[in-house]
Design a protein around this motif. Structure first.
Motif, short mmCIF file in Angstrom:
data_model
loop_
_atom_site.label_atom_id
_atom_site.label_comp_id
_atom_site.label_asym_id
_atom_site.label_seq_id
_atom_site.Cartn_x
_atom_site.Cartn_y
_atom_site.Cartn_z
N GLU A 404 43.21 47.40 21.11
CA GLU A 404 43.25 46.12 21.80
C GLU A 404 42.10 45.21 21.36
O GLU A 404 42.31 44.06 20.98
N THR A 405 40.87 45.71 21.40
CA THR A 405 39.72 44.85 21.09
C THR A 405 39.71 44.41 19.63
O THR A 405 39.24 43.32 19.31
N PHE A 484 44.84 43.27 28.42
CA PHE A 484 44.64 42.48 27.20
C PHE A 484 45.81 41.53 26.93
O PHE A 484 45.63 40.51 26.26
N ILE A 726 32.55 46.68 18.26
CA ILE A 726 32.96 45.58 19.13
C ILE A 726 32.28 45.68 20.48
O ILE A 726 31.86 44.67 21.06
N GLU A 727 32.13 46.89 20.99
CA GLU A 727 31.47 47.07 22.29
C GLU A 727 30.04 46.58 22.26
O GLU A 727 29.52 46.09 23.27
N GLN A 731 31.90 42.57 25.46
CA GLN A 731 32.52 43.39 26.49
C GLN A 731 33.23 42.48 27.47
O GLN A 731 32.84 41.33 27.67
N SER A 732 34.30 43.01 28.07
CA SER A 732 35.05 42.19 29.03
C SER A 732 35.55 43.06 30.16
O SER A 732 35.75 44.27 30.00
N LEU A 763 38.11 38.80 17.58
CA LEU A 763 37.91 39.85 18.58
C LEU A 763 38.74 39.52 19.82
O LEU A 763 38.93 38.37 20.18
N ARG A 764 39.23 40.57 20.48
CA ARG A 764 40.10 40.37 21.63
C ARG A 764 39.43 40.84 22.91
O ARG A 764 38.94 41.96 23.01
N ALA A 765 39.40 39.94 23.89
CA ALA A 765 38.89 40.26 25.21
C ALA A 765 40.04 40.42 26.18
O ALA A 765 41.16 39.94 25.94
N ARG A 766 39.78 41.08 27.30
CA ARG A 766 40.79 41.18 28.34
C ARG A 766 41.17 39.77 28.82
O ARG A 766 40.38 38.85 28.72
#
Length: 817
Positions: A404-405, A484, A726-727, A731-732, A763-766
């Motif tokens: 996802e991220t 996500f 990514i972490e 972070q989300s 990058l993908r956040a929630r």
């Protein structure tokens, strides 16, 4: 697309941030002698392991659906095992942990099946008199093509390899400017039962079948396989040699002088689903293989290559990352060896490792219902380590942490669809092995047949054989995918699977007062029997035990699963009674305990671990991949301090996948220094397993081809490390709100000093939000947020907190003055 410019606490103006793309090539100056040096390619189902030899080039072949076994009849394995559960609980009440361990073996069933190698294509060069010079071998993860190039005498030779997803096969092109052309012999071999022939004078054909039953390599049995031509998964592999001057020689095809040779490689298996007999109800694998080859050879090479690149880059190019510039142009294995030896700063190698994880996930996880296994897709052994199965106490989940991220949600679907298949057998396992008449569960291992029972055949060590929280952990990926995507149709479809895992937890929990006197106003809920994956405790009287009650890992996973299922019901507006039941159970779950060393206790009592540096840290699940802010008793800060102390006590010498997990744990705990230190440990050079030289290096880390060293090879560490990058950068968190989803996004929460300047995009956040950002001197200098759906965002950036409301399809862009 509408663009909005917002002025906040400091001047913010519109800017589009795009990370400069860095070199994305693994390169070497000699052929591979060992698997851990070879280059891997894959189209999500079929894979190749490329050695790049100049005398004999080997390409090992895999199909992710080729396993031993057949659909299992759950009813014939330990249907009365649950009757032992009361006796185990009584032993635990009496403090007789030895007896509890003994009884656990009665609650064990059959082992998982083995993932099998498809075969190997050998390319033997017949004109090798001239000296080879200028050798180079590389894998370009920017377009998913592998290459070998060298001179033989005065003439240039080059080979290109790729695995095409849109056209379902592997393609190899060999070319030379030598006037005499290429002289080579092409042949197929296989470790499974098979026969070979040649069609049309230029096509190698291999038909075979896997065993219909097998045992793992570590089980003491003389015969590990059962074969029957009328049972088990069957397969067909075909290799068409397209060139001038082709002839046959025995079971090989020979080219006697051609300036260009193209190999078209296809396969198909009869696997037709976890519950269908692969012979009586199997896919028409021979016709499928024939049709795939006919299609593959009907498309011009240039078009095949371009379609492959376009398909791959549609996924891969979503994310770009720059962590700084390097000047080291030496081969990748040399850079890796000296990265730790000489404490070199090599940000391009660090970014390459991250992107390689994304390459691997695209290459091995595009088959519905068949997720990436312990080795992703690539395996050369009929008895691979741990059967190359799906190990659910961390490994298969870790494979999908970056899905996802890192903007690859389509890859997640292989795991999510597989969970639907686990639910059915998991309901039988819940009843037969645990006496729980609601929901479903999964134990320590599963396979392509969706087995869910605890393994061991009544001889397994309970510390790994009897753990039963696999479904509890795995199902949390459903809620993760939803947070996500905010796709309610998906959530509605998969809600029964998530709810079923939570219902098993509700049926499995017992009162702590059944085992110890009640000391508070709350009679806490615990699990009994419980184990913590692959770990052991030492009681106050010196017994080294496995089976206990009230283990922290179980409670952490149950807390996450119940919370996820409850929140899913709230989003969908269903199951009020279940929501109330889940809330009631959550309020009664045993809280964390802080041990005498300041650590987060793994056991109900403050026992010592048998191995203080044990690779598993399952009781830290709530920190990562979970999202525990508190447990109703301890504060978030107290839990985080205890988690950090736990990691400190464990040290930094561990296996590859465990190192990948610890990167994420430290990042989630905002410990940038240790997150980066452990990331560097993950990139520690490890020698190929078969290499026995005096300079051989063993342990956890990374092999020369950048695959993860458990050791031996397990791919999970690659994915854990990818997610960990990514972490550190972003972070989300997602909060349930049926009207407008609420998301918190924190930027650079654990940014190491060595990455003080950098760029990332995609990058993908929630909340379905894409994040592009540039940072300078450890502060975000520009940022673009793109919303997929309407969302309210709490943005934590550069020490300030602000709220932004995003509309669907809207870009919100900031720049610091």
């Amino acid at each position: 697309m509408k663009k909005t410019v917002i002025t906040l606490l400091f001047a913010l103006i519109a800017l589009t941030s795009q990370a400069e793309q860095q070199p994305q090539v693994l390169h070497y100056d000699q052929p591979a002698d060992y698997f851990e040096e070879a280059l891997v390619i894959g189209n999500g189902t079929m894979g190749g392991i490329v050695y790049g030899g100049t005398t004999c080039d080997r390409i090992s072949l895999n199909d992710i659906t080729l396993w031993t076994g057949e659909p299992c009849n759950m009813n014939i394995y330990s249907p009365d095992a649950h009757k032992t559960i009361p006796a185990i609980r009584e032993a635990l009440r009496q403090g007789d942990y030895k007896e509890a361990d003994r009884l656990q073996r009665d609650v064990q069933g059959h082992f998982s099946q083995n993932y099998q190698p498809l075969g190997q294509l050998a390319i033997e060069y017949l004109d090798t008199a001239e000296v080879v010079s200028g050798y180079r071998r590389w894998l370009d993860i920017g377009d998913a093509t592998a290459h070998t190039a060298y001179h033989r005498g005065a003439y240039h030779y080059e080979t290109e390899y790729f695995a095409t997803h849109p056209d379902s096969g592997l393609v190899v092109r060999i070319s030379t400017d030598n006037p005499k052309g290429i002289q080579a012999r092409f042949s197929l071999s296989c470790q499974l039962r098979h026969h070979r022939n040649i069609q049309n004078g230029n096509t190698l054909v291999m038909d075979g079948y896997a065993g219909y039953a097998s045992l793992p390599s570590y089980y003491a049995a003389k015969e590990k396989f059962a074969y029957d031509p009328e049972r088990g998964i069957h397969f067909r592999t075909k290799v068409l040699v397209d060139a001038q001057n082709v002839r046959t020689e025995g079971d090989a095809v020979v080219v006697d002088g051609a300036h260009e040779v193209t190999l078209f490689i296809v396969d198909a298996t009869s696997f037709n689903g976890y519950d269908r007999d692969p012979v009586k109800q199997g896919k028409p694998y021979q016709q499928l293989a024939d049709a795939r080859l006919k299609h593959l050879t009907s498309v011009p090479y240039g078009d095949l290559r371009q379609r492959h690149v376009n398909d791959y880059q549609r996924l891969f190019n979503r994310v770009k990352l720059s962590l700084g510039k390097s000047t080291d142009q030496r081969p990748t294995d040399v850079q890796l060896r000296e990265y730790v030896d000489e404490n070199r700063f090599n940000p391009e190698l660090e970014a390459l490792y991250f992107q390689y994880g994304r390459y691997l996930l695209i290459s091995c996880s595009r088959t519905p219902n068949v997720p990436a296994n312990l080795q992703g897709l690539w395996n050369e052994s009929i008895l691979p380590p741990w059967s190359c199965n799906y190990t659910s106490n961390i490994n298969v989940e870790e494979n999908y942490w970056p899905a996802e991220t890192a903007a690859l949600p389509e890859m997640h679907e292989s795991l999510l669809t597989f969970m639907k298949e686990l639910q059915g057998s998991g309901e039988l396992t819940a009843k037969a092995y645990y006496g729980v008449n609601r929901g479903w569960c999964l134990a320590h291992n599963t396979d392509v047949w969706a087995m869910t029972c605890p393994v061991g055949l009544h001889t397994g060590d309970p510390m790994w054989a009897n753990w039963n929280m696999g479904g509890t952990w795995l199902s949390t990926h459903i809620w993760e995918h939803y947070t996500f995507s905010l796709d309610k149709a998906f959530l509605r479809e998969y809600y029964p699977v998530l709810k079923g895992a939570a219902e098993f937890c509700l049926g499995w929990l017992v009162n702590s007062s059944d085992f110890v006197p009640q000391t508070s106003s709350i009679d806490y809920l615990i699990t009994a029997p419980a184990t913590s994956p692959e770990n052991s405790f030492v009681t106050s009287d010196g017994y080294h035990g496995r089976t206990c009650f009230g283990g922290s890992a179980d409670i952490a996973m149950i807390r996450e699963c119940l919370s996820d299922a409850r929140d899913a019901a709230k989003v969908l507006g269903v199951d009020k009674a279940f929501i109330a039941e889940a809330d009631k159970a959550l309020a009664r779950l045993l809280p964390y305990k802080i041990g005498k060393k300041g650590n987060l206790q793994e056991w109900f009592y403050d026992w010592e671990d048998e191995d203080p540096h044990h690779r598993h840290q399952s009781h830290l699940f709530g920190i990562y991949p979970g999202h525990h802010l508190n447990d109703g008793v301890n504060t978030r800060e107290a839990i985080h301090r205890a988690a950090l102390r736990t990691l400190e006590l464990k040290g930094d010498q561990t296996t590859g996948w465990s190192t990948g997990w610890r990167v994420n744990l430290y990042a989630r705990l905002h410990d940038a220094k240790n997150a980066y230190h452990i990331y560097r440990k993950l990139l520690s050079y490890v020698s190929p397993d078969g290499y026995r030289g005096p300079d051989a290096r063993r342990g956890g880390g990374t092999y020369p081809n950048l695959l993860d060293a458990h050791s031996p090879f397990q791919i999970d560490g690659n994915f854990g490390g990818c997610a960990g990058v990514i972490e550190m950068l972003m972070q989300s968190e997602y909060s349930v709100d049926r009207k407008t989803p609420s998301v918190a996004i924190e930027l650079l929460p654990a940014l190491p000093d060595n990455w003080k300047d950098g760029e990332a995009s995609g990058l993908r956040a929630r909340g379905g939000i894409t994040v592009n950002m540039t940072w300078r001197n450890k502060a975000v200098s520009s940022l673009t947020l793109t919303a997929q759906r309407p969302c309210k965002v709490t943005l934590i950036m550069n020490g300030k907190r602000r709220t932004v409301t995003l509309k669907s399809g809207e870009n919100v862009m900031f720049k610091k003055n």
